[in-house]
Design a protein around this motif. Structure first.
Motif, PDB file in Angstrom:
ATOM      1  N   UNK A 125     -13.963 -25.405   6.636  1.00  0.00           N
ATOM      2  CA  UNK A 125     -15.315 -24.972   6.962  1.00  0.00           C
ATOM      3  C   UNK A 125     -15.419 -24.554   8.421  1.00  0.00           C
ATOM      4  N   UNK A 126     -14.736 -25.281   9.311  1.00  0.00           N
ATOM      5  CA  UNK A 126     -14.748 -24.909  10.729  1.00  0.00           C
ATOM      6  C   UNK A 126     -13.996 -23.602  10.949  1.00  0.00           C
ATOM      7  N   UNK A 127     -12.889 -23.421  10.233  1.00  0.00           N
ATOM      8  CA  UNK A 127     -12.137 -22.171  10.345  1.00  0.00           C
ATOM      9  C   UNK A 127     -13.003 -21.000   9.909  1.00  0.00           C
ATOM     10  N   UNK A 128     -13.704 -21.162   8.782  1.00  0.00           N
ATOM     11  CA  UNK A 128     -14.571 -20.105   8.279  1.00  0.00           C
ATOM     12  C   UNK A 128     -15.646 -19.742   9.291  1.00  0.00           C
ATOM     13  N   UNK A 129     -16.268 -20.755   9.860  1.00  0.00           N
ATOM     14  CA  UNK A 129     -17.347 -20.513  10.817  1.00  0.00           C
ATOM     15  C   UNK A 129     -16.830 -19.864  12.096  1.00  0.00           C
ATOM     16  N   UNK A 130     -15.759 -20.419  12.664  1.00  0.00           N
ATOM     17  CA  UNK A 130     -15.265 -19.938  13.953  1.00  0.00           C
ATOM     18  C   UNK A 130     -14.595 -18.571  13.845  1.00  0.00           C
ATOM     19  N   UNK A 131     -13.970 -18.282  12.699  1.00  0.00           N
ATOM     20  CA  UNK A 131     -13.315 -16.980  12.557  1.00  0.00           C
ATOM     21  C   UNK A 131     -14.331 -15.847  12.476  1.00  0.00           C
ATOM     22  N   UNK A 132     -15.559 -16.167  12.082  1.00  0.00           N
ATOM     23  CA  UNK A 132     -16.609 -15.143  12.004  1.00  0.00           C
ATOM     24  C   UNK A 132     -17.369 -15.002  13.310  1.00  0.00           C
ATOM     25  N   UNK A 133     -17.272 -16.022  14.155  1.00  0.00           N
ATOM     26  CA  UNK A 133     -18.047 -16.026  15.398  1.00  0.00           C
ATOM     27  C   UNK A 133     -17.582 -14.932  16.344  1.00  0.00           C
ATOM     28  N   UNK A 134     -16.262 -14.831  16.534  1.00  0.00           N
ATOM     29  CA  UNK A 134     -15.678 -13.810  17.405  1.00  0.00           C
ATOM     30  C   UNK A 134     -16.173 -13.914  18.850  1.00  0.00           C
ATOM     31  N   UNK A 135     -16.658 -15.079  19.251  1.00  0.00           N
ATOM     32  CA  UNK A 135     -17.126 -15.264  20.616  1.00  0.00           C
ATOM     33  C   UNK A 135     -16.074 -15.951  21.469  1.00  0.00           C
ATOM     34  N   UNK A 136     -16.522 -16.461  22.613  1.00  0.00           N
ATOM     35  CA  UNK A 136     -15.610 -17.144  23.531  1.00  0.00           C
ATOM     36  C   UNK A 136     -14.971 -18.345  22.846  1.00  0.00           C
ATOM     37  N   UNK A 137     -13.676 -18.466  23.002  1.00  0.00           N
ATOM     38  CA  UNK A 137     -12.881 -19.593  22.498  1.00  0.00           C
ATOM     39  C   UNK A 137     -12.778 -19.624  20.970  1.00  0.00           C
ATOM     40  N   UNK A 138     -13.251 -18.609  20.265  1.00  0.00           N
ATOM     41  CA  UNK A 138     -13.249 -18.673  18.805  1.00  0.00           C
ATOM     42  C   UNK A 138     -11.839 -18.842  18.257  1.00  0.00           C
ATOM     43  N   UNK A 139     -10.871 -18.122  18.855  1.00  0.00           N
ATOM     44  CA  UNK A 139      -9.503 -18.196  18.323  1.00  0.00           C
ATOM     45  C   UNK A 139      -8.912 -19.585  18.532  1.00  0.00           C
ATOM     46  N   UNK A 140      -9.133 -20.171  19.719  1.00  0.00           N
ATOM     47  CA  UNK A 140      -8.619 -21.513  19.992  1.00  0.00           C
ATOM     48  C   UNK A 140      -9.245 -22.535  19.051  1.00  0.00           C
ATOM     49  N   UNK A 141     -10.542 -22.368  18.744  1.00  0.00           N
ATOM     50  CA  UNK A 141     -11.202 -23.276  17.811  1.00  0.00           C
ATOM     51  C   UNK A 141     -10.619 -23.140  16.413  1.00  0.00           C
ATOM     52  N   UNK A 142     -10.352 -21.907  15.982  1.00  0.00           N
ATOM     53  CA  UNK A 142      -9.728 -21.690  14.677  1.00  0.00           C
ATOM     54  C   UNK A 142      -8.348 -22.345  14.601  1.00  0.00           C
ATOM     55  N   UNK A 143      -7.555 -22.123  15.640  1.00  0.00           N
ATOM     56  CA  UNK A 143      -6.217 -22.706  15.657  1.00  0.00           C
ATOM     57  C   UNK A 143      -6.280 -24.230  15.678  1.00  0.00           C
ATOM     58  N   UNK A 144      -7.280 -24.778  16.379  1.00  0.00           N
ATOM     59  CA  UNK A 144      -7.427 -26.227  16.404  1.00  0.00           C
ATOM     60  C   UNK A 144      -7.706 -26.787  15.021  1.00  0.00           C
ATOM     61  N   UNK A 145      -8.587 -26.127  14.270  1.00  0.00           N
ATOM     62  CA  UNK A 145      -8.892 -26.573  12.917  1.00  0.00           C
ATOM     63  C   UNK A 145      -7.692 -26.378  11.990  1.00  0.00           C
ATOM     64  N   UNK A 146      -6.996 -25.251  12.126  1.00  0.00           N
ATOM     65  CA  UNK A 146      -5.789 -25.017  11.333  1.00  0.00           C
ATOM     66  C   UNK A 146      -4.712 -26.060  11.632  1.00  0.00           C
ATOM     67  N   UNK A 147      -4.556 -26.348  12.914  1.00  0.00           N
ATOM     68  CA  UNK A 147      -3.551 -27.338  13.317  1.00  0.00           C
ATOM     69  C   UNK A 147      -3.888 -28.715  12.726  1.00  0.00           C
ATOM     70  N   UNK A 148      -5.168 -29.050  12.692  1.00  0.00           N
ATOM     71  CA  UNK A 148      -5.575 -30.328  12.110  1.00  0.00           C
ATOM     72  C   UNK A 148      -5.204 -30.391  10.622  1.00  0.00           C
TER      73      UNK A 148
END
Length: 270
Positions: A125-148
């Motif tokens: 759910x976090x990956x879905x949300x952050x991948x659509x945001x495309x704002x500051x730090x979005x990629x790092x947040x996606x990778x963090x959720x994927x890594x988890x």
């Protein structure tokens, strides 16, 4: 249809995470005879899907996590007469810890523990949300959720515990501050109380009560070392109703009384 990520028209590598949530009928089918340039991870929420790689077709159902390696010719979709409800993400492996990525072309892992399923789903759910945001730090947040998500999968594989014991440990951590009854835990994991107690001891080397006390004392020590909580407050915070029992358990696992531990922690900060 999902897209590949990881290269532009000039062939240079860039960083991208693409994710989605699909609910597909049996007309859904994806075929990639040349594979992809990135990784694909899926998590099945309900219904049934299939994956085919190396000439072998495998079905997936609720609780299955699938990882497809870049460059793997494959086909996947919804079997005839089925509905497939799943979340997915494409990601570039170069931006992920190599130790978390499986060596096989197609990896399918079934998650039995309800607690682990919930954590993986919330990660998606976090990956879905952050991948659509495309704002500051979005990629790092996606990778963090994927890594988890990948770390949860690796943890399950490396622990060697029976999945029901993994679930019990998760429940103990979640309910640490409550009055925990073995009968309630056993009911949650589908075992009798006696069978759960035996299996828990066999897997972990300690009883359920010992594991719970160890968790509580570890948390209490952290509170004493890093907060202004006194020993009585820390005991209450982690679920001990009897202070004398807390003191005995603290000495057993830490080697000193809570008061002595607090003094030692204060001295190290000076």
């Amino acid at each position: 249809m999902e897209q590949d990520s990881g290269s532009n028209d000039n062939g240079s590598t860039y960083s991208m995470v693409i994710a989605g949530h699909y609910h597909e009928s049996d007309t859904y089918s994806i075929a990639r005879p040349d594979g992809m340039s990135d990784w694909l991870i899926t998590y099945t929420l309900g219904g049934e899907g299939y994956f085919e790689a190396d000439g072998c077709e495998q079905r997936v159902s609720a609780g299955d996590v699938t990882l497809l390696k870049p460059g793997t010719p494959h086909r996947y979709g919804t079997p005839k007469g089925e509905i497939w409800d799943f979340v997915w993400a494409h990601f570039t492996g170069g931006f992920m810890d190599a130790s978390l990525l499986p060596p096989d072309a197609l990896t399918i892992k079934h998650i039995e523990q309800q607690g682990l399923r919930e954590r993986i789903y919330h990660g998606f759910l976090r990956i879905l949300s952050d991948s659509r945001e495309q704002g500051a730090y979005w990629h790092e947040l996606c990778l963090g959720a994927l890594r988890e998500v990948l770390m949860l999968l690796a943890k399950q594989q490396s622990s060697g515990f029976d999945p029901r014991i993994e679930e019990t440990l998760y429940l103990l951590a979640q309910r640490m501050q409550e009055t925990v009854r073995v009968e309630d835990l056993a009911r949650s994991v589908g075992l009798s109380a006696s069978r759960l107690s035996h299996l828990f001891k066999e897997n972990t080397g300690e009883s359920i009560v010992e594991a719970l006390n160890r968790m509580r004392i570890k948390q209490a020590a952290l509170l004493l070392a890093h907060t202004n909580r006194n020993a009585a407050e820390a005991a209450h915070d982690v679920g001990f109703q009897n202070y004398n029992h807390f003191t005995r358990q603290f000495r057993k696992y830490v080697g000193v009384t809570p008061s002595e531990f607090s003094r030692q922690s204060a001295q190290t900060k000076e």
